[in-house]
Design a protein around this motif. Structure first.
Motif: not given
Ligand code: CO8
Length: 272
Positions: A163-164, A166-168, A170-171, A173, A176
């Motif tokens: 989950g984390k 994919k968040e990192m 795909y975004t 960003r 962090y």
């Protein structure tokens, strides 16, 4: 030639420092080659039992001191790559990071600042990650129209979970914080920047004081085991465990424990 990577030996610890701050330590093909050369050099130092990989700092155009571990692969170099060149770069950088992941001694990443893209991937090839409180993490690749290419799509999920990761990814960003990296298990500890290298050195010395062959075999067994089934992995463990009994350090370490003499000298392994 190793113009932008510095190797320094302190007792049984080698410090590999990336010093290419005109591009925030970004990794070009040449920089990956220099990194490989540095680890090859350390590999020849028989009495180095632990390695610290870190970045550097510089004063930027606004007169501010900025620190970077590695701010990614070199975007200027990548900007004109063909498909064939891109594949070569991806495979070659993966090869270098694989060598670090499987380097015979533990490698501690002392993350002193920007740890983005190829930098985060490099850090993930290390055994243990420590961060300074100013460090910044991210996989900004999709914001540049590319995928991570040096293990990011693979190691990140294995370290922080799907989950984390994919968040990192795909975004894209790139901000962090060290605290967030700590919370997701990407780094083991966060320290004030001025203490980072001392803390890394303490940890490295603690590791280097153990039986070096046993530590190397642990690294191999953990790495092999992470990508195989449990039964085969336990079999592998049984074999490396057995191998230890061929070492002088096993005999010495156990005799040292069993020696009840209160005045015995400090424990010192021989890497034999
Ligand atoms: N590549 C090339 N040059 C870079 C990079 C980079 N990744 N990062 C910084 N630089 C350069 C800047 O262009 C600038 O150059 P110049 O002085 O000539 O203008 C210099 O370094 C200083 O940087 P800034 O002026 O931008 O410094 P700031 O303090 O304002 O910002 C940042 C620092 C936040 C780190 C900012 O530079 C930045 O966002 N950098 C890019 C971060 C990034 O997107 N990284 C991911 C790159 S993609 C990647 O890593 C793909 C991995 C693929 C695997 C490897 C091979 C396949």
């Amino acid at each position: 030639a190793m113009t932008d990577v510095v190797v320094e030996k302190k007792g049984h610890v080698a410090v590999v420092k990336i010093e290419h701050m005109k591009a925030m330590n970004a990794l070009s093909t040449d920089m990956y080659a220099q990194l490989e050369e540095a680890f090859d050099e350390v590999g020849k130092m028989d009495d180095v039992y632990c390695v610290i990989l870190t970045g550097s700092s510089t004063v930027n155009k606004k007169g501010k001191t900025v620190n970077s571990f590695v701010a990614g692969a070199d975007i200027a170099q990548m900007s004109t790559m063909t498909v064939a060149e891109g594949k070569f770069f991806g495979n070659d950088s993966n090869r270098v990071c694989w060598k670090i992941e499987n380097f015979k001694r533990p490698v501690i990443a002392a993350i002193n600042g920007f740890c983005l893209g190829g930098g985060c991937e490099l850090a993930m090839s290390c055994d243990i990650r420590l961060a300074s409180d100013n460090a910044m993490f991210g996989q900004p690749e999709v914001g540049l129209g590319i995928t991570p290419g040096c293990g990011g799509t693979q190691r990140l999920a294995r370290i922080v979970g799907l989950g984390k990761a994919k968040e990192m990814i795909y975004t894209a960003r790139g901000n962090y914080t060290a605290q967030q990296a700590l919370e997701m298990g990407l780094v083991n500890y966060v320290y004030p920047l001025e203490n980072l290298m001392d803390e890394a050195m303490k940890l490295a010395e603690e590791i280097a004081a153990q039986a070096p062959i046993a530590v190397a075999l642990c690294k191999e067994a953990i790495n092999v085991g992470m990508q195989t089934d449990l039964n085969s992995a336990l079999k592998f463990e049984g074999n490396v465990f057995g191998q230890c009994f061929a070492t002088e350090d096993q005999k010495y370490g156990m005799a040292y424990f069993l020696d009840k003499n209160k005045e015995k000298p400090a424990k010192e392994f021989k890497n034999k």
